[in-house]
Design a protein around this motif. Structure first.
Motif, PDB file in Angstrom:
ATOM      1  N   HIS A  46      85.292 -40.518  28.512  1.00  0.00           N
ATOM      2  CA  HIS A  46      85.730 -41.902  28.711  1.00  0.00           C
ATOM      3  C   HIS A  46      85.131 -42.455  29.994  1.00  0.00           C
ATOM      4  O   HIS A  46      85.267 -41.878  31.065  1.00  0.00           O
ATOM      5  CB  HIS A  46      87.260 -41.983  28.766  1.00  0.00           C
ATOM      6  N   ASP A  48      85.891 -44.862  32.254  1.00  0.00           N
ATOM      7  CA  ASP A  48      86.973 -45.762  32.618  1.00  0.00           C
ATOM      8  C   ASP A  48      86.783 -46.295  34.031  1.00  0.00           C
ATOM      9  O   ASP A  48      85.950 -45.815  34.803  1.00  0.00           O
ATOM     10  CB  ASP A  48      88.341 -45.109  32.429  1.00  0.00           C
ATOM     11  N   ASP A  85      89.836 -47.727  30.046  1.00  0.00           N
ATOM     12  CA  ASP A  85      88.488 -47.707  29.474  1.00  0.00           C
ATOM     13  C   ASP A  85      87.763 -49.008  29.766  1.00  0.00           C
ATOM     14  O   ASP A  85      88.323 -50.097  29.604  1.00  0.00           O
ATOM     15  CB  ASP A  85      88.548 -47.528  27.957  1.00  0.00           C
ATOM     16  N   CYS A 175      94.778 -40.699  21.323  1.00  0.00           N
ATOM     17  CA  CYS A 175      95.228 -40.591  22.709  1.00  0.00           C
ATOM     18  C   CYS A 175      95.798 -39.204  23.006  1.00  0.00           C
ATOM     19  O   CYS A 175      95.539 -38.635  24.076  1.00  0.00           O
ATOM     20  CB  CYS A 175      96.280 -41.664  22.993  1.00  0.00           C
ATOM     21  N   ARG A 180      95.263 -39.154  26.978  1.00  0.00           N
ATOM     22  CA  ARG A 180      95.381 -40.497  27.507  1.00  0.00           C
ATOM     23  C   ARG A 180      96.505 -41.223  26.769  1.00  0.00           C
ATOM     24  O   ARG A 180      97.197 -40.606  25.943  1.00  0.00           O
ATOM     25  CB  ARG A 180      94.037 -41.241  27.376  1.00  0.00           C
ATOM     26  N   THR A 181      96.709 -42.481  27.043  1.00  0.00           N
ATOM     27  CA  THR A 181      97.731 -43.258  26.349  1.00  0.00           C
ATOM     28  C   THR A 181      97.178 -44.641  26.023  1.00  0.00           C
ATOM     29  O   THR A 181      96.115 -45.045  26.525  1.00  0.00           O
ATOM     30  CB  THR A 181      98.993 -43.438  27.219  1.00  0.00           C
ATOM     31  N   THR A 332      92.002 -47.099  25.901  1.00  0.00           N
ATOM     32  CA  THR A 332      93.022 -46.183  26.417  1.00  0.00           C
ATOM     33  C   THR A 332      93.119 -46.261  27.933  1.00  0.00           C
ATOM     34  O   THR A 332      92.218 -46.763  28.618  1.00  0.00           O
ATOM     35  CB  THR A 332      92.727 -44.732  25.997  1.00  0.00           C
ATOM     36  N   ALA A 334      94.745 -44.065  31.649  1.00  0.00           N
ATOM     37  CA  ALA A 334      95.127 -42.791  32.262  1.00  0.00           C
ATOM     38  C   ALA A 334      95.673 -43.079  33.658  1.00  0.00           C
ATOM     39  O   ALA A 334      95.408 -44.138  34.231  1.00  0.00           O
ATOM     40  CB  ALA A 334      93.927 -41.847  32.341  1.00  0.00           C
TER      41      ALA A 334
END
Length: 337
Positions: A46, A48, A85, A175, A180-181, A332, A334
């Motif tokens: 990712h 991010d 992200d 996720c 991650r969420t 997503t 984190a």
């Protein structure tokens, strides 16, 4: 199965999948990960960006939102630092998840999904009908994340486009694997604004820029022309664009207006903002505990200000968690490192 808007501006979703949920569970519908699944984060890559902690005014300051969506009242929200992200999850990223886990998305389990009529790549026999009230959505057999426009299409032709045909449940499964969420609605709007206070779009208040020759400069992937029959594609795209198209916002996020709707963690409850206002500054709101669907943010390539002005930063929509379509994906988040 899909979410867009009617010419009157009301949400106009294709039929939800609740009526076939029991059959899907019997057929092995996807569910939460178990300890037997591959380790979370295996193979997840990712790009991010860091979003600093801060306080912002959440909601529609222009009075342009649809009353039924609950974009007002504007209320003060404090958000802790986090990472998000830079782009929506791409087809290539989602393919890595599928390869690592063998996960079957809900569209694959159900065997059909919603595809915009001008985008369909399928034999006539695989087009099973239209959605009531939204005839531009076709129910297409074997449309899924790997075949986003129908069985004659392939994600491998567009690996850098956002994954679509994924339900909220599918996004949560990804996720869980990636460690991650999904962003809360407050995290999403705060990051999407890129530090611009009460702006209409990630870049400011005007939809288009102006080139030296006086022509419009497109800043997002939305509909041009006459919906739903003619898209002039002045921005270069009939449907999805690669995830790094157009300029990012000041935090480095690409396409938080247009391209695809993005699932958020929250339940959708239009009166929620009113309850927040009564509490003063709200810290890291998790959203309501009940709702009529899950929140989606950002609008999509099908939005146009003549009928669906939901590519504004404050705009909200929702769909049932099991639903999927050709214009909805996710990104997503984190914890801050």
């Amino acid at each position: 199965m899909s979410s867009c808007c009617s010419p009157e501006g009301r949400p106009a979703s294709a039929p939800a999948r609740a009526d076939v949920a029991a059959d899907a569970q019997a057929a092995g519908a996807p569910g939460a990960f178990t300890p037997a699944d591959p380790a979370p984060g295996a193979g997840a890559v990712h790009d991010d960006v860091a979003v600093p902690a801060g306080t912002f005014a959440m909601g529609d300051p222009f009075g342009e939102g649809y009353p039924a969506d609950g974009e007002t009242p504007v209320h003060e929200v404090s958000v802790s630092a986090f990472r998000i992200d830079a782009t929506a999850v791409s087809n290539a990223q989602f393919a890595a998840f599928i390869d690592a886990t063998g996960y079957r998305t809900e569209s694959e389990v159900y065997g059909t999904s919603a595809v915009f009529h001008l985008a369909v790549q399928a034999d006539k026999a695989d087009i099973l009908g239209t959605a009531a009230g939204t005839p531009w959505w076709l129910n297409v057999r074997d449309a899924d994340w790997a075949h986003p426009a129908g069985p004659l299409s392939s994600w491998e032709d567009i690996p850098d486009h956002p994954v679509v045909q994924v339900s909220h449940s599918d996004a949560l499964a990804y996720c869980a694997w990636a460690g991650r969420t999904l962003p809360t609605e407050a995290q999403w709007e705060y990051a999407a604004r890129g530090g611009l206070a009460q702006a209409r779009y990630p870049w400011g208040n005007e939809l288009h820029g102006v080139a030296a020759d006086g022509t419009d400069v497109h800043r997002c992937n939305i509909w041009q022309g006459t919906f739903p029959t003619e898209n002039t594609c002045d921005d270069g795209f009939l449907t999805t664009a690669p995830v790094r198209t157009f300029e990012p916002n000041a935090y480095g996020l690409f396409q938080t207006s247009g391209n695809v709707w993005e699932w958020c963690a929250d339940w959708f409850l239009p009166k929620y903002y009113k309850s927040c206002l009564a509490k003063g500054t709200v810290e890291d709101p998790p959203g309501p505990t009940i709702g009529r669907g899950r929140v989606m943010r950002g609008g999509s390539y099908l939005c146009h200000d003549s009928y669906c002005n939901r590519y504004r930063l404050a705009a909200r929509s929702s769909n049932s968690p099991e639903s999927a379509s050709g214009n909805c994906g996710f990104r997503t988040v984190a914890p801050s490192r």
